[in-house]
Scaffold this motif. Sequence first.
Motif, PDB file in Angstrom:
ATOM      1  N   MET A 334      19.914 -25.951  -9.893  1.00 41.02           N
ATOM      2  CA  MET A 334      19.179 -24.907  -9.744  1.00 41.02           C
ATOM      3  C   MET A 334      19.220 -24.434  -8.260  1.00 41.02           C
ATOM      4  N   LYS A 335      18.471 -25.057  -7.411  1.00 44.34           N
ATOM      5  CA  LYS A 335      18.834 -23.851  -5.578  1.00 44.34           C
ATOM      6  C   LYS A 335      19.256 -24.221  -5.254  1.00 44.34           C
ATOM      7  N   THR A 336      20.994 -24.636  -5.802  1.00 46.14           N
ATOM      8  CA  THR A 336      22.010 -24.716  -5.006  1.00 46.14           C
ATOM      9  C   THR A 336      22.922 -23.154  -5.892  1.00 46.14           C
ATOM     10  N   VAL A 337      22.670 -23.359  -7.159  1.00 44.46           N
ATOM     11  CA  VAL A 337      23.511 -21.697  -7.707  1.00 44.46           C
ATOM     12  C   VAL A 337      22.681 -21.110  -7.756  1.00 44.46           C
ATOM     13  N   ALA A 338      21.435 -21.001  -7.401  1.00 46.88           N
ATOM     14  CA  ALA A 338      20.458 -19.306  -7.214  1.00 46.88           C
ATOM     15  C   ALA A 338      20.647 -19.392  -5.722  1.00 46.88           C
ATOM     16  N   ALA A 339      20.872 -21.455  -5.026  1.00 44.42           N
ATOM     17  CA  ALA A 339      21.127 -19.711  -3.496  1.00 44.42           C
ATOM     18  C   ALA A 339      22.821 -19.306  -2.919  1.00 44.42           C
ATOM     19  N   TYR A 340      23.719 -19.527  -3.597  1.00 42.88           N
ATOM     20  CA  TYR A 340      25.210 -19.080  -3.399  1.00 42.88           C
ATOM     21  C   TYR A 340      24.661 -17.424  -4.002  1.00 42.88           C
ATOM     22  N   ASN A 341      24.223 -17.609  -5.626  1.00 42.62           N
ATOM     23  CA  ASN A 341      24.559 -16.146  -6.418  1.00 42.62           C
ATOM     24  C   ASN A 341      23.869 -15.354  -5.276  1.00 42.62           C
ATOM     25  N   ARG A 406      26.012 -19.644 -13.146  1.00 45.91           N
ATOM     26  CA  ARG A 406      25.128 -18.656 -12.606  1.00 45.91           C
ATOM     27  C   ARG A 406      24.049 -19.214 -13.319  1.00 45.91           C
ATOM     28  N   CYS A 407      22.465 -19.058 -12.986  1.00 44.83           N
ATOM     29  CA  CYS A 407      21.630 -19.621 -14.201  1.00 44.83           C
ATOM     30  C   CYS A 407      20.892 -18.712 -14.743  1.00 44.83           C
ATOM     31  N   PRO A 408      21.172 -18.155 -16.202  1.00 40.64           N
ATOM     32  CA  PRO A 408      21.196 -17.360 -17.140  1.00 40.64           C
ATOM     33  C   PRO A 408      19.857 -16.535 -17.019  1.00 40.64           C
ATOM     34  N   ILE A 409      18.307 -17.961 -17.199  1.00 43.37           N
ATOM     35  CA  ILE A 409      17.290 -16.734 -17.152  1.00 43.37           C
ATOM     36  C   ILE A 409      16.263 -17.626 -16.011  1.00 43.37           C
ATOM     37  N   PRO A 410      16.111 -15.889 -15.366  1.00 41.00           N
ATOM     38  CA  PRO A 410      15.768 -16.377 -14.054  1.00 41.00           C
ATOM     39  C   PRO A 410      13.675 -17.709 -14.422  1.00 41.00           C
ATOM     40  N   GLU A 425      10.093 -33.397   2.307  1.00 49.75           N
ATOM     41  CA  GLU A 425      11.581 -34.452   3.481  1.00 49.75           C
ATOM     42  C   GLU A 425      12.394 -34.070   2.288  1.00 49.75           C
ATOM     43  N   GLU A 426      12.173 -34.620   1.310  1.00 50.40           N
ATOM     44  CA  GLU A 426      13.566 -34.178  -0.201  1.00 50.40           C
ATOM     45  C   GLU A 426      14.076 -32.011   0.151  1.00 50.40           C
ATOM     46  N   SER A 427      12.427 -31.186  -0.098  1.00 53.51           N
ATOM     47  CA  SER A 427      13.257 -29.734   0.376  1.00 53.51           C
ATOM     48  C   SER A 427      13.145 -29.686   2.127  1.00 53.51           C
ATOM     49  N   MET A 428      13.583 -30.210   2.124  1.00 55.31           N
ATOM     50  CA  MET A 428      14.026 -30.098   4.002  1.00 55.31           C
ATOM     51  C   MET A 428      15.181 -30.228   4.432  1.00 55.31           C
ATOM     52  N   ALA A 429      15.208 -31.626   3.425  1.00 60.70           N
ATOM     53  CA  ALA A 429      16.930 -32.214   2.986  1.00 60.70           C
ATOM     54  C   ALA A 429      17.637 -31.551   2.512  1.00 60.70           C
ATOM     55  N   LEU A 430      17.100 -30.687   1.236  1.00 61.03           N
ATOM     56  CA  LEU A 430      18.371 -29.897   0.216  1.00 61.03           C
ATOM     57  C   LEU A 430      18.652 -28.959   1.020  1.00 61.03           C
ATOM     58  N   GLU A 431      17.384 -28.462   1.819  1.00 62.23           N
ATOM     59  CA  GLU A 431      17.547 -26.443   2.536  1.00 62.23           C
ATOM     60  C   GLU A 431      18.964 -26.579   3.843  1.00 62.23           C
ATOM     61  N   GLN A 432      18.796 -28.223   4.773  1.00 63.23           N
ATOM     62  CA  GLN A 432      19.254 -28.660   5.794  1.00 63.23           C
ATOM     63  C   GLN A 432      20.830 -28.337   4.703  1.00 63.23           C
ATOM     64  N   THR A 433      20.417 -28.616   4.012  1.00 66.34           N
ATOM     65  CA  THR A 433      22.486 -29.839   3.627  1.00 66.34           C
ATOM     66  C   THR A 433      22.590 -27.953   2.305  1.00 66.34           C
ATOM     67  N   LEU A 434      22.014 -27.360   2.294  1.00 67.15           N
ATOM     68  CA  LEU A 434      23.075 -26.163   1.457  1.00 67.15           C
ATOM     69  C   LEU A 434      23.201 -24.942   2.874  1.00 67.15           C
TER      70      LEU A 434
END
Length: 441
Positions: A334-341, A406-410, A425-434
Amino acid sequence: MLDFKRNKLAEFVKNDSGEFPPVFVGREDILEDILDQSHHSFKRGSAPAKNAKVIHGAPGAGKTSLLTELSQRGRTEENHSRTVVVTSAEIKNRLPDVMKAIVIAASKPKNQWLASLKTRSDLGQRIGNVSFLSFRADFAQMTQPRGPDDLYTLARIVPTGKWEHPVTLAIDEAQRLRGDITTPHAEFLQAIHDANRVPLPLTLVFAGLGDTQERVNDMGITNCVHVFAVGALNRKEQGQVVDGFCEHFGVEVGTHHERLHSFFEPTDGWPRHIYWAQCALAETLLEPDVDGHLDKVSDWSTIEQRRDRLRIRYYEDRRSLALKISDKLVGAVMKTVAAYNDRGIKINFSRLADQIHCYSHEFKIYSSGWCVPEDFGTGSGAIRRYIEHLVHQGALAEDVWSNTYRCPIPSFQSHLISRANFTTEESMALEQTLNTEIIDS
């Protein structure tokens, strides 16, 4: 003063009438396209080749209510196209009954056609008693499905010149139409779609989730005239639904018009969420001391909590066991698709699959919730099936033309992210990867 229709409102809520909204708003371009083709087919005596329509959208987007509206309009107007709505299971397992329904729709006088339209789950009950037909028909010829041969049988029973009305065959839950192109139901639908094989004024509509067109193509039905995507209603349409709801049930809005409309804003214009908000409001409207008068409502916060509770319960129902097991991975998707969009970049299947592969291998050190569940298999096929599952649950929507997501329903997207319960820790690693991935793209 409006007459508050207490019993009708109570029945609307009790019968889970979200699929049959009291006021139908929007989608007119889709309805007009289907009806225009249906009437054109009837006028010329046969449908044009490649006459199929596909309506797709995430769960709760209003696909079934659109088919219901299509059918309802056939009831109210004498010369209107008549719609036979069946499920994918019925077209696969009860093809002879579906054909009988088409015959009845094409030839029955109006009063008998209306009498045969029963709002029940069983197809045999919906098509009515065939003995009331105004002509003699040998339905014994339709006892075993034989694919395209059945369409020839139908044409013999009611040839084009004897069709009194144009007919639309609409298949709901069409994403479930899996199987090879030689199955009887697939060959039957191919024959309708090709039109020139058996010239009948019959329009074909498929309605289902985001991969419906792919399922339709798998059956050999390609080059659809139109593919329609349905989603949230816009602000104006949402307002029309709210006002129409109050008028339909005789609700006295009084001085609460602005408050009423703001109450529905958190629905994102999503039809199913609008229904849950209507249910939350109805519970208060039905209280004896309120009796359909919004001016008598003293505690809006309780109604809002009830609205949110119903929506979240619906979201939790959409969280299948697979989504719960892989809650971290779902939240990351969900975070990945939203970040791209959010950056105006479309994420295609290949890039999304690569991201899922990365998360499920590199992030599993944090917890098992980062892995694709074992039930989906292994390798690239497992990731494809996992993405398909996210589409079916409403977490993702696919643009079939560009193969992007895309994510159809915000609000559902936000709910799935919150349910992931990422650690710091997970949030930081995910943000860095994205950030790295998007910069490289």
